[in-house]
Motif scaffolding. Structure first.
Motif, PDB file in Angstrom:
ATOM      1  N   UNK A 240      13.611 -16.587 -10.203  1.00  0.00           N
ATOM      2  CA  UNK A 240      14.084 -17.832  -9.610  1.00  0.00           C
ATOM      3  C   UNK A 240      12.887 -18.549  -8.996  1.00  0.00           C
ATOM      4  N   UNK A 241      13.064 -19.817  -8.666  1.00  0.00           N
ATOM      5  CA  UNK A 241      11.977 -20.582  -8.060  1.00  0.00           C
ATOM      6  C   UNK A 241      11.487 -19.886  -6.795  1.00  0.00           C
ATOM      7  N   UNK A 242      12.433 -19.380  -6.003  1.00  0.00           N
ATOM      8  CA  UNK A 242      12.052 -18.703  -4.753  1.00  0.00           C
ATOM      9  C   UNK A 242      11.164 -17.495  -5.040  1.00  0.00           C
TER      10      UNK A 242
ATOM     11  N   UNK B 120      17.446 -21.805  -8.090  1.00  0.00           N
ATOM     12  CA  UNK B 120      17.417 -22.294  -9.476  1.00  0.00           C
ATOM     13  C   UNK B 120      16.370 -21.529 -10.276  1.00  0.00           C
ATOM     14  N   UNK B 121      16.527 -21.587 -11.577  1.00  0.00           N
ATOM     15  CA  UNK B 121      15.515 -20.990 -12.446  1.00  0.00           C
ATOM     16  C   UNK B 121      14.613 -22.088 -13.002  1.00  0.00           C
ATOM     17  N   UNK B 122      13.389 -21.732 -13.385  1.00  0.00           N
ATOM     18  CA  UNK B 122      12.423 -22.769 -13.779  1.00  0.00           C
ATOM     19  C   UNK B 122      12.950 -23.759 -14.819  1.00  0.00           C
ATOM     20  N   UNK B 123      13.744 -23.266 -15.802  1.00  0.00           N
ATOM     21  CA  UNK B 123      14.174 -24.204 -16.836  1.00  0.00           C
ATOM     22  C   UNK B 123      15.183 -25.220 -16.333  1.00  0.00           C
ATOM     23  N   UNK B 124      15.684 -25.017 -15.121  1.00  0.00           N
ATOM     24  CA  UNK B 124      16.667 -25.956 -14.586  1.00  0.00           C
ATOM     25  C   UNK B 124      16.006 -27.085 -13.806  1.00  0.00           C
ATOM     26  N   UNK B 125      14.663 -27.044 -13.707  1.00  0.00           N
ATOM     27  CA  UNK B 125      13.942 -28.054 -12.931  1.00  0.00           C
ATOM     28  C   UNK B 125      13.159 -28.997 -13.851  1.00  0.00           C
ATOM     29  N   UNK B 126      12.906 -30.200 -13.367  1.00  0.00           N
ATOM     30  CA  UNK B 126      12.113 -31.152 -14.138  1.00  0.00           C
ATOM     31  C   UNK B 126      10.632 -30.814 -13.990  1.00  0.00           C
ATOM     32  N   UNK B 127       9.805 -31.456 -14.808  1.00  0.00           N
ATOM     33  CA  UNK B 127       8.366 -31.191 -14.777  1.00  0.00           C
ATOM     34  C   UNK B 127       7.759 -31.426 -13.406  1.00  0.00           C
ATOM     35  N   UNK B 128       8.162 -32.528 -12.757  1.00  0.00           N
ATOM     36  CA  UNK B 128       7.617 -32.844 -11.440  1.00  0.00           C
ATOM     37  C   UNK B 128       8.019 -31.809 -10.400  1.00  0.00           C
ATOM     38  N   UNK B 129       9.294 -31.358 -10.476  1.00  0.00           N
ATOM     39  CA  UNK B 129       9.773 -30.354  -9.535  1.00  0.00           C
ATOM     40  C   UNK B 129       9.036 -29.035  -9.743  1.00  0.00           C
ATOM     41  N   UNK B 130       8.803 -28.687 -11.006  1.00  0.00           N
ATOM     42  CA  UNK B 130       8.092 -27.445 -11.304  1.00  0.00           C
ATOM     43  C   UNK B 130       6.684 -27.490 -10.731  1.00  0.00           C
ATOM     44  N   UNK B 131       6.062 -28.678 -10.838  1.00  0.00           N
ATOM     45  CA  UNK B 131       4.694 -28.805 -10.349  1.00  0.00           C
ATOM     46  C   UNK B 131       4.665 -28.703  -8.824  1.00  0.00           C
ATOM     47  N   UNK B 132       5.705 -29.204  -8.167  1.00  0.00           N
ATOM     48  CA  UNK B 132       5.810 -29.029  -6.711  1.00  0.00           C
ATOM     49  C   UNK B 132       5.937 -27.545  -6.381  1.00  0.00           C
ATOM     50  N   UNK B 133       6.794 -26.864  -7.131  1.00  0.00           N
ATOM     51  CA  UNK B 133       6.973 -25.422  -6.898  1.00  0.00           C
ATOM     52  C   UNK B 133       5.653 -24.690  -7.119  1.00  0.00           C
ATOM     53  N   UNK B 134       4.922 -25.136  -8.140  1.00  0.00           N
ATOM     54  CA  UNK B 134       3.643 -24.510  -8.449  1.00  0.00           C
ATOM     55  C   UNK B 134       2.656 -24.694  -7.291  1.00  0.00           C
TER      56      UNK B 134
END
Lengths: 301, 261
Positions: A127-129, A173-187
């Motif tokens: 998960x993102x967490x 959420x899991x990574x595939x449930x997020x948009x590119x921008x959200x993933x980059x924030x998580x990164x």
């Protein structure tokens, strides 16, 4: 649409922009630099492969980065910008020269490093967490208590950071449930969760659209101002470089070496409006000129 | 809910196909007056299965037990070898020809050797089941590890992670879908191994029952044995498919999981 104009200046603008000479660094800054260098590349060269196939990626490079600086590395594609990040993170060893980070050779891992890449590289099974929490499982002071604290203190820590970048409530959420921008924030969160002294960013916003990118500039600026890590940012976007950094280093075409080193001293927090300021535009144009010139030289050779 | 209806339709179609297959078989037997000795009717096979169930049951348990024992050992050895082989490009390239060589040996040829070493009975059956299930596991685990994106590994390496930490946090989870794909193949192959060995050298198990039945020209019993094996195979396949879904849903998100978000 004026942003578009800056990205694609007319040929006349480029001719004008190439005229100013390289700005020399003030002597005072030189003295300070030797005192509190966090990163020291001394005569570093990198060659990939051997014999006839050998490809020199980085020519003799000397570069110092002080504690607390936000340094952007810019230059034409394939000039060894990412190579420098890999050297500093210890993912790559130099062919010659030494890489000193935090006063010791990089292999000694004297400094805690956080890294974000052009692809968010989230692990798809977590998960993102849990993705953001990953460094706490690996990095030394944190890992010893990982089992005990992962559902309490560490979880809160992750939640707070996600909140700060606007991802509050997305931890499950899991990574595939997020948009590119959200993933980059998580990164970005993953790169910062273990409070590293040194943050290495390899074109972290390169794959995003203009608006998302500008939003994330502000987010990154906030994070930098609250946590004050030393940052090394590789980017192709000159507006991004000038907006974010305290200093911009320009590398030549392959094999890369440092050809320009400019301090940026616009007041903070910087805003998107500032990027249209003539002084700001002047700097981006001058940098663009430098890089454009190198490209045309390659074309002729 | 649309996805759910879809899956029910799918299940209905699968069941209908199986029933249709047996009906067609039955019809052919009637139409062409096929002798029971050549091809018994499904109705006859299922009657035999029902009437002889008490006698067949211990053999079924024996075959299942032998297969699972060999399979579990095979998976353990397979994963260990797979991690070893997949850990580096060099190991992968070096070990592959030998692996392919071993897997190309017909397992029938191995059974007499096992019998020679360990005598007839359960041991050679377990070993055959083990040997036959190793290869798919090794190849898949090794491939899963070897194809791990270097970018994902870099995330951990940049943090100063040890090799074992990279393997545990990135390599192995990344290889899981490959591993489960191989389990589904390996468990069915495992049955083949057991029955093969039971047929050649054992006095227990479904393989032996079929061997004895065919020498008595009790053809319906031979087919009853086949049906039992098919059912066991399908059940274990479903078990591992369900496990796979639970543990590796992230790799199969294209269907139902995405809708959950």
């Amino acid at each position: 649409m004026s942003a578009q104009d800056i990205d694609h200046p007319s040929p006349e603008a480029i001719v004008l922009a190439t005229k100013p000479a390289v700005m020399p660094a003030p002597p005072a800054a030189d003295a300070m630099r030797s005192k509190a260098d966090l990163i020291d590349l001394e005569g570093v060269e990198v060659t990939y492969g051997r014999g006839a196939k050998a490809l020199k990626a980085l020519d003799t490079t000397t570069l110092e980065v002080r504690q607390g600086e936000f340094v952007a590395l810019v230059g034409p594609s394939g000039c060894g910008k990412s190579t420098i990040l890999k050297l500093v993170s210890g993912l790559l060893e130099p062919s010659t020269g030494v890489v000193i980070v935090g006063g010791r050779e990089v292999a000694a891992k004297a400094v805690q490093v956080g890294m974000a890449f052009q692809n968010p590289t989230m692990l798809p099974w977590l998960s993102v967490r849990d993705n953001v929490m990953l460094p706490l499982k690996i990095v030394v002071p944190y890992k010893h208590q990982f089992r005990a604290k992962r559902k309490t203190e560490y979880r809160d820590k992750v939640e707070a950071l996600l909140e700060q970048v606007g991802l509050g409530g997305f931890g499950d959420k899991y990574p595939w449930q997020l948009s590119g921008g959200m993933l980059q924030r998580a990164s970005l969160c993953r790169a910062l969760i273990h409070e590293p002294q040194l943050l290495l960013l390899d074109e972290p916003f390169g794959a995003l659209d203009q608006f998302t990118r500008e939003e994330l500039w502000a987010t990154l600026q906030d994070l930098w101002q609250t946590r004050k890590p030393t940052v090394l940012l590789v980017t192709h976007d000159l507006r991004e470089a000038v907006y974010l950094s305290t200093r911009i280093v320009v590398l030549s075409a392959r094999p890369g070496r440092v050809i320009d080193d400019t301090e940026i001293d616009f007041p903070r927090p910087r805003t998107i409006e500032m990027t249209f300021d003539p002084a700001f535009v002047g700097i981006t144009q001058r940098l663009r000129g430098l890089i454009f010139n190198m490209r045309s030289q390659i074309g002729k050779a | 809910m649309g996805g759910n209806g879809e899956s029910w339709r799918q299940r209905f179609a699968s069941t209908a196909l199986i029933i249709g297959f047996f009906l067609l078989w039955e019809a052919c037997c009637w139409l062409f007056h096929i002798s029971d000795i050549v091809l018994p009717k499904p109705s006859q096979i299922f009657t035999t299965l029902y009437l002889r169930a008490p006698a067949l049951w211990p053999h079924t348990v024996q075959t299942l037990y032998t297969t699972l024992f060999g399979f579990v050992l095979g998976v353990i050895v397979g994963v260990a070898l797979g991690v070893l082989v997949g850990s580096s490009k060099t190991a992968y390239d070096t070990a592959y020809p030998l692996l392919v060589g071993f897997s190309s040996i017909p397992k029938v040829a191995v059974v007499p050797i096992f019998v020679l070493w360990f005598g007839a009975g359960t041991v050679p059956a377990v070993l055959t089941s083990l040997v036959i299930s190793i290869f798919p596991v090794v190849v898949n685990v090794a491939t899963g590890l070897a194809t791990t994106e270097p970018e994902l590994e870099d995330v951990l390496k940049a943090l100063g992670a040890k090799k074992s930490e990279v393997l545990w946090n990135v390599g192995l989870p990344r290889a899981m879908p490959y591993f489960f794909a191989s389990l589904k193949v390996a468990v069915t192959l495992s049955f083949v191994g057991t029955v093969l060995s039971e047929t050649v050298a054992s006095n227990r198990g479904i393989g032996n029952v079929m061997m004895v039945a065919s020498s008595n020209f009790d053809v319906p019993l031979v087919f009853a044995g086949l049906i039992i094996l098919a059912i066991l195979g399908v059940l274990l396949y479903l078990l591992f498919a369900a496990l796979e879904w639970r543990l590796c849903g992230w790799a199969m998100r294209k269907t139902d999981l995405a809708a959950m978000g």
